[in-house]
Design a protein around this motif. Structure first.
Motif, short mmCIF file in Angstrom:
data_model
loop_
_atom_site.label_atom_id
_atom_site.label_comp_id
_atom_site.label_asym_id
_atom_site.label_seq_id
_atom_site.Cartn_x
_atom_site.Cartn_y
_atom_site.Cartn_z
N HIS A 124 -5.54 -4.07 -2.45
CA HIS A 124 -4.10 -4.08 -2.23
C HIS A 124 -3.86 -3.89 -0.74
O HIS A 124 -4.75 -3.44 -0.02
CB HIS A 124 -3.40 -3.00 -3.05
N GLY A 125 -2.69 -4.23 -0.28
CA GLY A 125 -2.37 -4.14 1.13
C GLY A 125 -1.90 -5.46 1.69
O GLY A 125 -1.23 -5.52 2.72
N PHE A 136 -2.22 0.22 6.21
CA PHE A 136 -2.83 1.52 6.03
C PHE A 136 -3.36 2.06 7.36
O PHE A 136 -3.54 3.25 7.54
CB PHE A 136 -3.99 1.42 5.02
N ASP A 194 0.83 -1.20 0.00
CA ASP A 194 0.00 0.00 0.00
C ASP A 194 0.86 1.25 0.00
O ASP A 194 2.09 1.20 0.12
CB ASP A 194 -0.99 0.00 1.17
N GLN A 203 -1.56 -7.03 -6.98
CA GLN A 203 -1.31 -5.98 -5.99
C GLN A 203 0.17 -5.89 -5.65
O GLN A 203 0.66 -4.83 -5.25
CB GLN A 203 -2.12 -6.23 -4.72
N SER A 218 -6.63 -3.50 6.30
CA SER A 218 -5.89 -2.87 5.21
C SER A 218 -6.16 -3.68 3.95
O SER A 218 -5.31 -4.44 3.48
CB SER A 218 -4.39 -2.81 5.51
#
Length: 504
Positions: free
Chosen positions: A460-461, A34, A15, A467, A331
């Motif tokens: 994504h994350g 995040f 991220d 991702q 996230s």
């Protein structure tokens, strides 16, 4: 033409905070997603809050110099030490706004008074808003999947038009003034991918619009008085996703987890900040800004009414001192789970002892592909469904270098042993972060779509699919190969040594 194009690897978390911390400060060791919880203080860190971004940037700046010293930052999370920082989250907070000698709004003021550009942008905003309404009608008529958020038409207009126009305008002005470094972030595709999916018409249409802005910047560079090297870098990719709640009759992860815990009066909270929360944060900053004037009483009355009208049952205070709660910080397709009241990491053995059967039931839950944590020896481990126990994460590699479990799906994008080793190294590094969750959940990936703990159609994350496969384009004469990158800190090292260190 004169540019090389390549893909590179980004690990967990895939991220923007993790990427930009590495790119702008060469250090992303303690960015576990995040959103997360600082264990020692119990403070919630979330990168839709300027206070969080400002706090983390202050810590980063104490370790290494920023990449953008004397330059400009547009629509980023961190300023990178830039002299001009426009719509950059870390410098937007009232807490930091007047403490830094940073020009924040001069480009915005010039933009507003540049009549042709301003009128054109106003027209684009109106069109984008109507286009979103029209797509909502089509979604309903054709029964298409989309992310339901009432505030999104405004967020779409902001990210896909206003930010894009202002940062392009600012970058071209900076090029004409020979500003030494400029970093801008086009966020429209990311927003549309979350909302409708990375291959949706909206997302692909946004990519074309971004491409036109890149062309305008490239033209400005060719006409500039000084030479510039131009880098186009995506900070992560997007994997098509399915929201976790859709697999469980609309029940979010917190409700599923709570049903597995048999302790009475035990609370499970899940944090997922959407656009409505971001709007409320913006209202707070506007209120705080005008409170410095003579009409503070009037402002308090107006914003007091707005805030009381916007109160939500989801605004849960984070009370870290007790030991009767679990906090889940999402996230995307990765979730950090924290057991409250513990200033240090809780081992998987301790969790199994206090909550019998919890981890076994989580591992069997549809949509959860992998559970990781640390054992009593502080070794990174992952839950093995076959033996029903945690094993050292190295055990998930076979003799041929293949990875089993959900994490193994990433091998479809990474064909050689070196890249697969980077996957393993990334997970191990991430799980060792001091503020990573006591349990870390990864959404299941079937090779095409990944399970997302947030209500998003693009993810994504975490790890799995595109991702983790961002791209870069750079001049063929530049002696750097992005395919060797497995962490954005390597990009910082090259850029800082080539462009910044020599200016001292």
């Amino acid at each position: 033409g004169n540019y090389s194009f390549g893909k590179y690897f980004t690990g967990v978390p895939s991220d923007t905070p993790f990427f930009q911390a590495g790119l702008l400060y060469g250090n992303n060791d303690e960015i576990p997603g995040f959103r997360w919880i600082e264990r020692e203080s119990g403070e919630e860190i979330i990168f839709k809050k300027p206070e969080s971004a400002g706090l983390i940037e202050e810590l980063l700046a104490k370790k290494k110099p920023g990449l953008l010293k004397g330059g400009s930052s547009y629509v980023n999370l961190f300023s990178g030490g830039a002299s001009r920082s426009t719509f950059t989250l870390s410098t937007f907070s009232i807490r930091y706004l007047f403490k830094k000698k940073v020009r924040n709004f001069d480009i915005f003021v010039i933009f507003v008074f540049h009549i042709f550009t301003f009128v054109k942008t106003f027209f684009y905003v109106f069109f984008e808003f109507l286009f979103e309404i029209w797509e909502r009608i089509l979604d309903a008529a054709k029964n298409r999947e989309s992310r339901p958020e009432g505030f999104f038409p405004f967020a779409r207009a902001m990210s896909n038009v206003i930010f894009k126009e202002i940062e392009t305008f600012g970058a071209i002005m900076d090029i004409s003034r020979s500003v030494p470094s400029i970093y801008l972030d086009y966020i429209g595709y990311d927003e549309l991918s979350h909302h409708r999916g990375p291959y949706s018409f909206s997302a692909l249409r946004t990519l074309k619009a971004i491409d036109r802005k890149i062309r305008h910047i490239d033209m400005a560079i060719k006409e500039a008085d000084r030479s510039y090297d131009f880098f186009i870098i995506s900070d992560h990719g997007h994997t098509p996703s399915v929201p976790f709640a859709r697999l469980h009759g609309g029940r979010p992860l917190r409700e599923v987890v709570r049903s597995y815990i048999e302790i009475p009066d035990f609370n499970v909270f899940e944090f997922d900040t959407g656009y409505e929360a971001a709007l409320k944060r913006l209202l707070i900053y506007i209120r705080d800004f005008f409170r410095r004037g003579t009409c503070s009483g009037f402002i308090d009355k107006i914003f007091g009414k707005i805030e009381s009208g916007n109160e939500s049952k989801n605004d849960i205070p984070l009370i870290w001192s007790g030991n009767n709660a679990v906090y889940i910080m999402d996230s995307g397709p990765m979730a950090n789970m924290y057991f409250s009241g513990n200033p240090s990491r809780v081992s998987v053995g301790e969790i199994s002892g206090k909550f019998p059967g919890l981890i076994d039931r989580l591992a069997d839950t549809k949509g959860i592909g992998l559970i990781a944590g640390v054992n009593d020896k502080s070794e990174v481990c992952a839950y093995d469904k076959n033996s029903k126990k945690f094993l050292s994460i190295d055990r998930f590699f076979d003799d041929n270098g293949n990875i089993s479990g959900t994490v193994g799906r990433i091998s479809e994008k990474h064909k050689n042993a070196g890249e697969r080793e980077a996957v393993l190294s990334s997970i191990k590094s991430f799980c060792r972060f001091k503020n990573s969750g006591d349990l870390i959940l990864f959404g299941e990936y079937d090779g095409r779509r990944i399970i997302n703990f947030e209500n998003q159609l693009g993810a994504h994350g975490g790890i799995g699919g595109e991702q983790n496969v961002p791209f870069a384009a750079w001049g063929k004469t530049i002696p750097f190969d992005f395919s060797s990158v497995d962490n954005s800190c390597k990009i910082y090292e090259f850029l800082y040594n080539k462009y910044v260190d020599g200016l001292k």
